[in-house]
Design an enzyme around this catalytic site. Structure first.
Site, PDB file in Angstrom:
ATOM      1  CD  GLU A  12      -2.544   1.172   2.764  1.00  0.00           C
ATOM      2  OE1 GLU A  12      -2.956   0.064   3.198  1.00  0.00           O
ATOM      3  OE2 GLU A  12      -2.781   2.255   3.344  1.00  0.00           O
ATOM      4  CD  GLU A  18      -3.472   7.754   5.802  1.00  0.00           C
ATOM      5  OE1 GLU A  18      -2.312   7.374   5.558  1.00  0.00           O
ATOM      6  OE2 GLU A  18      -4.341   7.010   6.252  1.00  0.00           O
TER       7      GLU A  18
END
Ligand SMILES: *[C@@H]1O[C@H](CO)[C@@H](O)[C@H](O)[C@H]1NC(C)=O
Length: 312
Positions: A131, A136
């Protein structure tokens, strides 16, 4: 012999410059953007206070639309939520990629207490194909967090050629001494890389170069986007140090990352935004109750996206 060698080295130089040039594989924007994505409607794997809606619900509630050429993807900011959570959108690209140059041009990102927005890529059978979290953050976080998550056996060197600050170096989701699923994170040191500051700068581009030797992330605010990105001939060698550098090789095999879909989501509270609520500077004692009861606090909880481009 001499001239043969000369010819061979000239050929090698020519070949390597040809190989370094990227060509555009996919370009999504405006009314063709959302058709490249599936809408995720299961419960949030990160336990957020969210109800992810399907494509037709999102469109009819005005949570997705094209406005002045930009794709708007937003949370509900008009109703007190049910106890199931605030309505929002999580989309996953239909296409998957292994390696490439990913250029995400955003005007506005979701921000504010309770929010946990992310733009990321992920392979099947998590975490076995890795990932890459490009953008974020949670609540009133000041700058972007960039993080890899992997199976066991991927670590980052202590010294890296990057502008950002290393938070953790073991990318394994169950690494001892790190929080559960923390991964190996780098904090962006550019003030415009997240939240209100990003939005006030008119956005910019997040660029991820994923090659055999590493994964590198750059943030360029709108006024600093390199000309070769704008002209469609991106040349990573001209951009200087990336904000985050994740070298791949003996300490982190490059085949730990494969077949990644691109994901954009906005959840609330949950495993990250909720768990740090008490130290976030946000009001009250409960993230969920804040998110449930204050629809107008989510007027900034939207993405405005110009385009996603993938070069390989
Ligand atoms: C909801 O947020 C949008 C921006 O995403 C804003 O234009 C709109 O006025 C807000 N709605 C209400 C009722 O405040």
């Amino acid at each position: 012999m001499r001239s043969l060698l000369f010819t061979a080295s000239l050929l090698a130089t020519t070949l390597s410059s040809v190989q370094a040039a990227y060509s555009l594989k996919d370009s999504w924007s405006g009314s063709n953007f959302l058709s490249n994505f599936d809408f995720f409607t299961a419960s949030d794997p990160t336990h957020g206070f969210v109800q992810y809606v399907d494509a037709s619900t999102a469109s009819s509630l005005g949570l997705t639309k094209v406005q002045n050429g930009a794709v708007i993807i937003k949370a509900d900011n008009t109703t007190v939520s049910s106890s199931a959570g605030r309505k929002s959108v999580r989309i996953t690209s239909k296409k998957a990629y292994t390696k490439g140059l990913f250029i995400f041009d955003v005007n506005h990102v979701p921000f504010g207490c309770g929010t946990w927005p992310a733009m990321w890529t992920v392979g099947p059978d998590w975490p076995n194909n890795g990932e890459i979290d490009i953008f974020e953050g949670v609540n009133k976080q000041s700058t972007d967090s960039m993080t890899l998550h992997t199976k066991q056996g991927c670590t980052m060197p202590s010294s890296r050629n990057q502008k950002g600050t290393t938070v953790t170096s073991n990318c394994w989701v169950n690494a001892p001494g790190q929080s559960s699923n923390q991964g190996c994170g780098v904090t962006n040191n550019q003030a415009t890389s997240y939240g209100d500051n990003l939005n006030n700068a008119g956005g910019g581009v997040y660029v991820t170069q994923w090659g055999a030797d590493g994964i590198y992330i750059w943030w360029f605010q709108r006024s600093a986007i390199p000309a070769n990105i704008k002209s469609g001939a991106p040349d990573t060698s001209t951009w200087g140090k990336p904000d985050a550098a994740f070298p791949l090789g003996s300490s982190c095999p490059n085949d730990f990352f494969a077949n990644h879909n691109i994901v954009v989501d906005l959840t609330f509270c949950g495993d990250w935004a909720g768990s740090v609520w008490g130290s976030s500077g946000c009001p009250g004692s409960s993230c969920n109750s804040y998110v449930q009861n204050n629809p107008s606090a989510f007027n900034d909880a939207y993405w405005s996206i110009n385009s996603f481009k993938v070069y390989q």
